[in-house]
Structure formats: C-alpha cells, structure tokens
Design an enzyme around this catalytic site. Structure first.
Site, short mmCIF file in Angstrom:
data_model
loop_
_atom_site.label_atom_id
_atom_site.label_comp_id
_atom_site.label_asym_id
_atom_site.label_seq_id
_atom_site.Cartn_x
_atom_site.Cartn_y
_atom_site.Cartn_z
N ASN A 160 0.69 -0.86 0.43
CA ASN A 160 0.38 -0.16 -0.15
C ASN A 160 0.71 0.94 -0.32
OD1 ASN A 160 -1.88 1.87 0.46
ND2 ASN A 160 -2.62 1.30 2.60
N LYS B 256 0.04 4.53 -0.43
CA LYS B 256 -0.09 5.86 0.78
C LYS B 256 -0.09 6.63 -0.53
CE LYS B 256 -0.17 3.22 4.31
NZ LYS B 256 0.05 3.33 6.25
N HIS C 233 -9.28 1.03 4.69
CA HIS C 233 -8.33 1.04 5.85
C HIS C 233 -8.24 2.22 6.56
CE1 HIS C 233 -4.13 2.63 6.34
NE2 HIS C 233 -3.47 1.43 5.96
N GLU D 148 -6.21 4.70 7.98
CA GLU D 148 -6.11 5.95 7.46
C GLU D 148 -7.51 6.27 7.01
OE1 GLU D 148 -2.50 5.50 5.49
OE2 GLU D 148 -1.66 4.90 7.80
N GLY E 254 2.89 2.50 10.82
CA GLY E 254 3.37 3.41 10.41
C GLY E 254 4.73 3.38 11.86
P1 13P Z 1 2.93 0.55 7.27
O1 13P Z 1 3.53 -0.37 7.37
O2 13P Z 1 3.76 1.33 6.82
O3 13P Z 1 3.30 0.22 9.23
O4 13P Z 1 2.14 0.07 7.15
C1 13P Z 1 0.73 -0.36 7.10
C2 13P Z 1 -0.28 0.13 6.02
O5 13P Z 1 -1.45 1.02 6.51
C3 13P Z 1 -0.84 -1.01 5.35
O6 13P Z 1 -1.77 -0.66 5.02
#
Ligand code: 13P
Length: 249
Positions: A9, A11, A94, A96, A172
C-alpha cells in the site's frame, strides 16, 4: 487452499515517474512468486502501472473508491473508473480513511457494494486503535467493523474479499504486533467468518497482517497458521524490502 498474498500500500507516496520506476523494478524481479503479489497505488498511477504489469503476475489495486456510482462528486474516483484502468483490486476500510476521512460502516458497505458490482476484488482492512487494545476491546472492534460493512455480503460475493488486520497502533509506528498477538486475533477473525459463512469459506479466506510488517519480521509473522500474508506500507516503497517480504511468504 487459500491464497497467500503480499500486498503493498503505497499510500500518498511516489509521483508518477517514481511509481513507474518502482513498478518496473518489481516487474523485473517478480517472475514466478510463491504467493499472490498486489501493489496498491494512488489513482494517478493505476492506468500506467496496470498496463506496465499486464503480463506480470503482479496485480494492481486502488487505495480507495467513491461511495457513489457516478455524477457530480468533484474529485472522486468511482469503482467503475478504477476497473477501467485495468486494476483488479481496491483497498477499502483502511484506518487512515476511517480516521482522517470519516469513513463510516455504512459508507464502506456502499463502497464494497459498488466495487463488487464493478468486478473488483477487495482488500478490506479492519483493526483497533491503541486505546481499544489497551482496554482489551480488539475483538469487539473487529467484529463490529466486519458486521458493519461486509457481513451483509452473500457467500458468493464473499469470495472476492481478502481481509487485512491492521492494528492502528502498529501502523507506521515501528511497533509490530507480536506473532502471538496477531495470530490470536487472526484466528478469532477466521472464527467470525466461519460463524457467518461456514468453516470451508473461513478456511479459504485470506487474512493479511499489516502494521510495521517489514523484511525483518515478515517470516515470523507469516509462519503463524492464520496469517496468510501481509499488507505492507513503508517497506513496500523500497523494492529490495518488498521483494524480501515476498520471498518470506
Ligand atoms: P506500515 O507498514 O507503514 O506500518 O503501514 C501499514 C499499512 O497501513 C498498510 O496498509
């Protein structure tokens, strides 16, 4: 046998040229993977990268789609538009999106409905925030997320769903759920799917782990019986790391 998968992902990272460069690097390295490989990219990359990966085992996912079919929704991208790029998947739910864009259970149920109606497969994310984990409410939270947005699907529709358990406190942050913590809740999620769709459907459901999963901890997480792969954020932005995670699956 359920599908094992490593999905990235991206993002809101990588401009078009950077994204194409990364996808090209992955294409050259991933010829005959032992698991399904998907990359989730911003909308602007989809058409170009889907074309680039046409003869590659790597599949492409959008990171979102609209909760309306079409029309006067400035700035939105519909499930039909995503499908028309050649992308096969969409990531929905997700944390977020839930957190920063107030995506509700109902809105997500509608996005799921539209994605399926347009022939997309879905990587549906669930997971609790830190306070909920500290209060021991993680099971309750994932159950409500499933019931609120995807447990209304028919058994036939369910075949297009991959789940991703992503504890928000691990995303993250460099704080990964321990394999034991992740396995425990993955097994619980699978039991919920079994209650709803039957044991066989539950056995066939792919459940990914996401949240600071990287090239160092992936093998240990993937060794757990109910962890079928990963949804990778930061480590999916560097070819060498993402490839190492694919190799660990
Ligand atoms: P990270 O691997 O950066 O922690 O993110 C995970 C994530 O949100 C994948 O959708």
């Amino acid at each position: 046998m359920r599908t094992r998968m490593v999905a990235g992902n991206w993002k809101m990272n990588k401009n078009l040229q950077e994204g194409v460069a990364l996808a090209t690097e992955l294409k050259e390295a991933v010829k005959d993977p032992k698991c399904a490989v998907v990359i989730g990219t911003p909308f602007i990359h989809l058409a170009t990268i889907a074309e680039l990966l046409k003869n590659s085992p790597i599949k492409v996912a959008a990171e979102n789609c609209a909760d309306h079919e079409k029309g006067a929704y400035t700035g939105e991208v519909s499930a039909e538009m995503v499908k028309s790029t050649g992308a096969e998947y969409v990531i929905l739910g997700h944390s977020e999106r839930r957190q920063y864009y107030a995506e509700s259970y109902d809105m997500l149920a509608e996005k799921v409905r539209l994605a399926l109606a347009n022939g997309l497969k879905i990587i549906f994310c669930i997971g609790e925030v830190k306070e909920e984990r500290e209060a021991g409410k993680q099971n309750e939270v994932v159950k409500a997320q499933l019931e609120g947005s995807v447990f209304g699907l028919t058994a036939e529709e369910w075949k297009n769903i991959t789940l991703a358990y992503e504890p928000v406190w691990a995303i993250g942050t460099g704080l990964t759920a321990t394999p034991a913590q992740a396995e425990e809740i993955h097994a619980y999620i699978r039991s919920l799917v079994a209650e709803k769709y039957g044991k066989e459907a539950a056995e066939d459901t792919t459940i990914l782990y996401g949240g600071s999963c990287n090239e160092k901890n992936a093998a240990e997480l993937f060794a757990c019986p109910d962890i079928d792969g990963g949804l990778i954020g930061g480590a999916a932005l560097v070819a060498e790391k993402f490839l190492a995670i694919i190799a660990a699956r």
